[in-house]
Design a protein around this motif. Structure first.
Motif, PDB file in Angstrom:
ATOM      1  N   LEU A 272      17.107  14.512   7.934  1.00 58.43           N
ATOM      2  CA  LEU A 272      17.445  13.307   8.706  1.00 58.43           C
ATOM      3  C   LEU A 272      16.948  13.441  10.137  1.00 58.43           C
ATOM      4  N   LEU A 273      17.178  14.616  10.745  1.00 53.62           N
ATOM      5  CA  LEU A 273      16.755  14.811  12.135  1.00 53.62           C
ATOM      6  C   LEU A 273      15.240  14.636  12.254  1.00 53.62           C
ATOM      7  N   GLN A 274      14.506  15.226  11.310  1.00 52.76           N
ATOM      8  CA  GLN A 274      13.048  15.064  11.348  1.00 52.76           C
ATOM      9  C   GLN A 274      12.650  13.604  11.199  1.00 52.76           C
ATOM     10  N   ALA A 275      13.325  12.913  10.270  1.00 55.51           N
ATOM     11  CA  ALA A 275      13.016  11.500  10.061  1.00 55.51           C
ATOM     12  C   ALA A 275      13.243  10.717  11.342  1.00 55.51           C
ATOM     13  N   LEU A 276      14.337  11.045  12.058  1.00 61.40           N
ATOM     14  CA  LEU A 276      14.624  10.342  13.306  1.00 61.40           C
ATOM     15  C   LEU A 276      13.548  10.654  14.338  1.00 61.40           C
ATOM     16  N   LYS A 277      13.165  11.941  14.398  1.00 62.18           N
ATOM     17  CA  LYS A 277      12.145  12.344  15.367  1.00 62.18           C
ATOM     18  C   LYS A 277      10.838  11.582  15.095  1.00 62.18           C
ATOM     19  N   ILE A 278      10.426  11.586  13.829  1.00 60.37           N
ATOM     20  CA  ILE A 278       9.194  10.878  13.470  1.00 60.37           C
ATOM     21  C   ILE A 278       9.325   9.388  13.771  1.00 60.37           C
ATOM     22  N   ALA A 279      10.467   8.831  13.404  1.00 57.76           N
ATOM     23  CA  ALA A 279      10.664   7.390  13.588  1.00 57.76           C
ATOM     24  C   ALA A 279      10.547   7.015  15.061  1.00 57.76           C
ATOM     25  N   PHE A 280      11.012   7.913  15.962  1.00 57.58           N
ATOM     26  CA  PHE A 280      10.950   7.584  17.378  1.00 57.58           C
ATOM     27  C   PHE A 280       9.543   7.734  17.936  1.00 57.58           C
ATOM     28  N   LYS A 281       8.795   8.678  17.342  1.00 58.50           N
ATOM     29  CA  LYS A 281       7.446   8.924  17.859  1.00 58.50           C
ATOM     30  C   LYS A 281       6.430   7.954  17.276  1.00 58.50           C
ATOM     31  N   LYS A 282       6.668   7.548  16.048  1.00 58.91           N
ATOM     32  CA  LYS A 282       5.654   6.848  15.262  1.00 58.91           C
ATOM     33  C   LYS A 282       4.985   5.682  15.997  1.00 58.91           C
ATOM     34  N   SER A 283       3.664   5.710  15.958  1.00 57.57           N
ATOM     35  CA  SER A 283       2.928   4.572  16.501  1.00 57.57           C
ATOM     36  C   SER A 283       3.152   3.384  15.579  1.00 57.57           C
ATOM     37  N   LYS A 284       2.855   2.218  16.095  1.00 60.09           N
ATOM     38  CA  LYS A 284       3.093   0.988  15.334  1.00 60.09           C
ATOM     39  C   LYS A 284       2.302   0.982  14.032  1.00 60.09           C
ATOM     40  N   ILE A 285       2.947   0.471  12.990  1.00 63.29           N
ATOM     41  CA  ILE A 285       2.250   0.252  11.727  1.00 63.29           C
ATOM     42  C   ILE A 285       1.618  -1.127  11.777  1.00 63.29           C
ATOM     43  N   ASN A 286       0.324  -1.184  11.529  1.00 65.00           N
ATOM     44  CA  ASN A 286      -0.372  -2.465  11.552  1.00 65.00           C
ATOM     45  C   ASN A 286      -1.064  -2.663  10.207  1.00 65.00           C
ATOM     46  N   LEU A 287      -0.462  -3.489   9.381  1.00 63.67           N
ATOM     47  CA  LEU A 287      -0.980  -3.648   8.021  1.00 63.67           C
ATOM     48  C   LEU A 287      -2.398  -4.211   8.027  1.00 63.67           C
ATOM     49  N   THR A 288      -2.705  -5.073   9.018  1.00 65.22           N
ATOM     50  CA  THR A 288      -4.047  -5.638   9.075  1.00 65.22           C
ATOM     51  C   THR A 288      -5.095  -4.536   9.240  1.00 65.22           C
ATOM     52  N   ASP A 289      -4.791  -3.579  10.108  1.00 59.15           N
ATOM     53  CA  ASP A 289      -5.709  -2.450  10.281  1.00 59.15           C
ATOM     54  C   ASP A 289      -5.866  -1.676   8.980  1.00 59.15           C
ATOM     55  N   ASP A 290      -4.739  -1.495   8.274  1.00 55.23           N
ATOM     56  CA  ASP A 290      -4.816  -0.754   7.009  1.00 55.23           C
ATOM     57  C   ASP A 290      -5.739  -1.472   6.033  1.00 55.23           C
ATOM     58  N   ILE A 291      -5.607  -2.795   5.984  1.00 57.00           N
ATOM     59  CA  ILE A 291      -6.460  -3.558   5.067  1.00 57.00           C
ATOM     60  C   ILE A 291      -7.923  -3.391   5.464  1.00 57.00           C
ATOM     61  N   ASP A 292      -8.205  -3.512   6.784  1.00 56.83           N
ATOM     62  CA  ASP A 292      -9.585  -3.331   7.255  1.00 56.83           C
ATOM     63  C   ASP A 292     -10.135  -1.976   6.813  1.00 56.83           C
ATOM     64  N   LYS A 293      -9.311  -0.963   6.996  1.00 56.94           N
ATOM     65  CA  LYS A 293      -9.701   0.402   6.640  1.00 56.94           C
ATOM     66  C   LYS A 293     -10.039   0.504   5.151  1.00 56.94           C
ATOM     67  N   ILE A 294      -9.146  -0.053   4.319  1.00 58.91           N
ATOM     68  CA  ILE A 294      -9.344   0.058   2.875  1.00 58.91           C
ATOM     69  C   ILE A 294     -10.593  -0.708   2.448  1.00 58.91           C
ATOM     70  N   VAL A 295     -10.782  -1.893   3.045  1.00 59.03           N
ATOM     71  CA  VAL A 295     -11.965  -2.686   2.699  1.00 59.03           C
ATOM     72  C   VAL A 295     -13.231  -1.916   3.105  1.00 59.03           C
ATOM     73  N   GLU A 296     -13.170  -1.253   4.276  1.00 59.39           N
ATOM     74  CA  GLU A 296     -14.292  -0.446   4.744  1.00 59.39           C
ATOM     75  C   GLU A 296     -14.592   0.668   3.739  1.00 59.39           C
ATOM     76  N   ILE A 297     -13.517   1.345   3.281  1.00 65.44           N
ATOM     77  CA  ILE A 297     -13.695   2.400   2.283  1.00 65.44           C
ATOM     78  C   ILE A 297     -14.315   1.827   1.015  1.00 65.44           C
ATOM     79  N   ALA A 298     -13.819   0.651   0.613  1.00 71.35           N
ATOM     80  CA  ALA A 298     -14.339   0.023  -0.603  1.00 71.35           C
ATOM     81  C   ALA A 298     -15.830  -0.274  -0.456  1.00 71.35           C
ATOM     82  N   ASN A 299     -16.225  -0.688   0.745  1.00 74.08           N
ATOM     83  CA  ASN A 299     -17.648  -0.961   0.982  1.00 74.08           C
ATOM     84  C   ASN A 299     -18.478   0.299   0.825  1.00 74.08           C
ATOM     85  N   VAL A 300     -17.997   1.400   1.425  1.00 72.36           N
ATOM     86  CA  VAL A 300     -18.701   2.675   1.286  1.00 72.36           C
ATOM     87  C   VAL A 300     -18.802   3.061  -0.180  1.00 72.36           C
ATOM     88  N   ALA A 301     -17.680   2.920  -0.899  1.00 71.64           N
ATOM     89  CA  ALA A 301     -17.665   3.304  -2.313  1.00 71.64           C
ATOM     90  C   ALA A 301     -18.689   2.494  -3.101  1.00 71.64           C
TER      91      ALA A 301
END
Lengths: 265, 265, 265, 265, 265
Positions: free
Chosen positions: B58-87
């Motif tokens: 739990l303590l680790q989860a809290l530590k990570i949760a406080f540090k974690k940079s923002k999750i941006n799903l749009t960026d994730d999609i861009d990344k995956i599409v980029e990978i798909a293009n390479v593939a």
């Protein structure tokens, strides 16, 4: 969620105010520092519980919910059957020009996918993902309001505890005991009012709005899958009217039933 | 979960302190033995309820949760599409060198499995197992915080009962009744504060963070399965953008829709 | 669940005792008839709620939970991979002699079924039935403790009501009012202590132990199915390591990944 | 659910009576009008909540639950294996004469369906429908008891409110305040006792009885499907013994395991 | 839900009235402004929580529930078997004239679909959609009543807080303290009565009615699918009687079992 909701809340507060005014002194129920601790506590605890994005999303949901025109499933069915008729006559590609008139983004997106000639599995998968993401967001929004409805009486009680402790520490002058305790109870009163006339009703309201929207989107999804499948418009109407309450379903004893029979093969 | 959460908590405590300072004496609300019984009780009951490994997690989860940079799903999609293009261009094996730049372990693991040429069923099974293990661990973490949020007012009440029993046993001197009872109530006050400004907000926060992370991992899973399946990058974007709220989905009326149509076969 | 749990409980009671000793008289908090009504009530209500077999099963579960050595999923994976290696080299029948060294009955049973050459469907069905029966029994055990955690404060309140009614009936001598009420409150105090320092922690502890055991058995089930299926030991390790938290998963950038690739076909 | 349950309830009431007798006057705790309001309120609210048929069904369920002989899953397995042996030797039709000795209606019905030569799908569908109808009826029965367990303290509080309001209206004679308030509290006392020593234990008891019965019927269902499928009696025993807790499962290291191996194909 | 429900409620109120009349003064328990705040608050909060359409739907559901004749599943089975007999003898089209005598809209609709010659999948899909929409509407209706059952004591407490605050502000004349507090408690009394003798019973009643209706519709659905499938009427009776409680199932040891055996192929 429209004027009716707001009016009911205002009326609820009015009831309470009338009740106070006829039995006591309204000014006794207004205490700035009590408002400060209850509102401050609820706002801070809520901010600590949810991210700003989440709360913005709730505000937008509330704004939309208050503005939203009535959802009429019968109209949606008419619309989908109309689209199905066009698709039958002119082919799926002909639906593209219809999309400009559609104001329901979910319907529009589905029709675009059909026009694009996507696989049925892809369409269903995309639309079901969207549905479940919407459902999750609705649940998240209600969760914020439910949390506020729980924080409000909690901070009301915290305020009352502060008042009681203050009162009990200086119990010399018994004549001030009553008024002090009265002030202490005001925060509990505020907390209860907020929970039962604002947060709980809003949460329940959003739930009802969400359930209806969800039902509508399921109806649209079934309709779109049927359109792509090239099903007979009458069969589609039959299928979709199962989403309506009994009282709104059209009488089926029409001369057209034979046509359905024919069309379902 | 970042500065905003912490700040809100601090602000919440400040509200309460201001409220006390303006209505009474701050020092009346500080009582060491009350802090001892509430904190001691909550800590002991929590330790008795959960293993040390669970609480470290739990303590680790809290530590990570406080540090974690923002999750941006749009960026994730861009990344995956980029990978798909390479593939698409260079084959699945070409993805191996991309994995070094990936900072999301779940995405990295999935791509590694694809590069290894594992069966789609094996990949899906491995990643879904990992997802459900993560979900369970998140639920476990929240369960600890929820338990603490329940223990805090309980030990507050136990402290108050101790105070009341002490007070009532020696009721000779009525002048000390008020202060004694005031001290008794302080533990309830502490318990309520802890529950409503610390444990409950943290639990709700972890829930939101967890839900978002879970949504992201589901998106990644779908993306990886699509990449392995050799699907058209545009179709993949289409599919994954269903995970985004409507407002963030890109307008589809682009000249490229025809390409999707072609690519989906 | 081991010394740590017991120690935490003892420490919790010590906290309360210290808190009482520093603020009042410990002997005021010991009242035989209060203990009688709370313990007696909880025991009788629990006996009326559950059969003797059920309660024996709970006691055994607690005994086992306190004795149980640590569950280490990594060791389990090593073990299963080792078994898979033997099976690859010497055939499934060679596993029979390995079963003597296995101390996990679920693993042993599964391997025996594999050695017997049972159908994969039969093995899965038998092991899943056993898993769900175990899960149900765990839930039943927790349900007893949760019921006791609810009965304890309830009989505490019943005791307090008895005390209050006694006190109010004979209100002549105001000097005894305080002590009488103090005694009345002691049962509520006992009930709260029992619920929050014994029954609730034990229930939460059993839940955590059960969840871990369940995860382990799922891991074993997947491992056994893979062994019977004759899968490559490396692929099995890959599959099973998805059950581990990220931090415990071994780095995959080893020269052996190529081998996995080869082995998965 | 047998004498043990009843005895525990009686013992619970005895504990409370002893506790009262040693600390006060038993006659102070008997108040006819308090009994009237609590019992009357609970009965009326329950009658308003459920139909007569539902309540009759609950009474019958309680009667059966108190009479029922112990369920012994091991005996059930022996029985089913015995039936399977007969079926193997003499064919499915030979089972008809066995049905006369069966006292479990679910088993009897299933065997009759097998004898009739019904399709496996039909048998499974009929028996699963019956199982789910039974499960629903059990849940309904518990729901009545849970409702009564909630109504009892509620009407206890309503009675106390009536007493308090009466007392406060005529506050002239302070000497009667104590006894009046004491009488007011008695209804709360009655409500708590009813909930915690009668309704809650009965509900939990029915739940346990129901779970066991349900497990038994699932075991029978699996057994009957296996018999119809003509599976080897040893394999059937193997399959069904997964329903037993580990401690009751027979040791498998018998010379017969080879036979199972052979028989499973 | 019929006279029995109403009568029980009236009797419940009578119990309370008798209890008041024998212990105090009935007129002390009638306070117009208390009725105003409790009823007003509950109505306003409910209106703010639900749309007018939803509340109309609840009122209709209550009206229907009170009027509805008894549901008798045995009669339904007889009816369906009779229809199956007609279908066997005269073909599916012959069912059209039977529909005029059917008063259950769900059965009628299903038979119409069968007569129309719709696909079995279409019929099942339409009827299951309708079932789940009905289930959702029932849940929504109960949710309104449950909300009212929660609002009633909440506004009772709000009224009591108002009364207490008024009383404590003007504590000069101790002689009015009792009566004032008594009036304050009346709102809590009203709120509890409303929740426990009106809203909760109605909600539980609707739940039972809904469960039974749902079971009936599932039975009808299975029956219609079997009729369309041209199954033997005896097999259909066998199948559907699994929906009945054991006590109502007809004895199967009749000479006709052989016929079933023959007919099931």
């Amino acid at each position: 969620m429209n004027l009716f909701t707001l009016l009911s809340m205002v009326l609820g507060f009015t009831c309470v105010v009338i009740s106070i005014a006829t039995s006591g002194n309204l000014s006794d129920f207004f205490d700035l520092s009590s408002i400060f601790i209850v509102i401050g506590g609820v706002v801070c605890a809520t901010c600590a519980s949810f991210s700003r994005e989440r709360m913005n999303s709730l505000l937008q949901a509330l704004k939309i919910a208050f503005k939203k025109s009535k959802i009429n499933l019968t109209d949606d069915i008419d619309k989908i059957v109309e689209i199905a008729n066009v698709a039958r006559r002119n082919g799926l590609l002909a639906l593209e020009e219809l999309t400009n008139e559609m104001d329901e983004p979910f319907l529009k997106k589905g029709i675009m996918l059909v026009v694009d000639g996507s696989d049925p599995e892809l369409i269903r998968s995309i639309m079901e993902t969207e549905l479940s993401v919407i459902k999750q967001r609705h649940a998240d929004n209600r969760f914020i309001l439910d949390s506020m409805a729980a924080y409000a009486p909690a901070f009301g009680m915290i305020g009352t505890l502060i008042g009681l402790i203050n009162m009990l520490t200086s119990l010399d002058d018994m004549s001030t005991l009553g008024p002090n305790m009265s002030v202490a109870l005001i925060t509990t009163f505020y907390g209860s009012m907020l929970a039962n006339l604002v947060f709980n009703p809003l949460s329940k309201r959003l739930k009802a709005v969400g359930n209806l929207e969800y039902l509508r989107k399921e109806l649209i999804l079934e309709g779109i899958m049927a359109i792509q499948n090239g099903e007979n418009p009458r069969v589609i109407r039959e299928k979709l009217s199962a989403f309506l309450p009994n009282s709104q379903q059209q009488s089926r004893e029409t001369p057209n039933t034979a046509e359905i029979k024919a069309g379902s093969h």
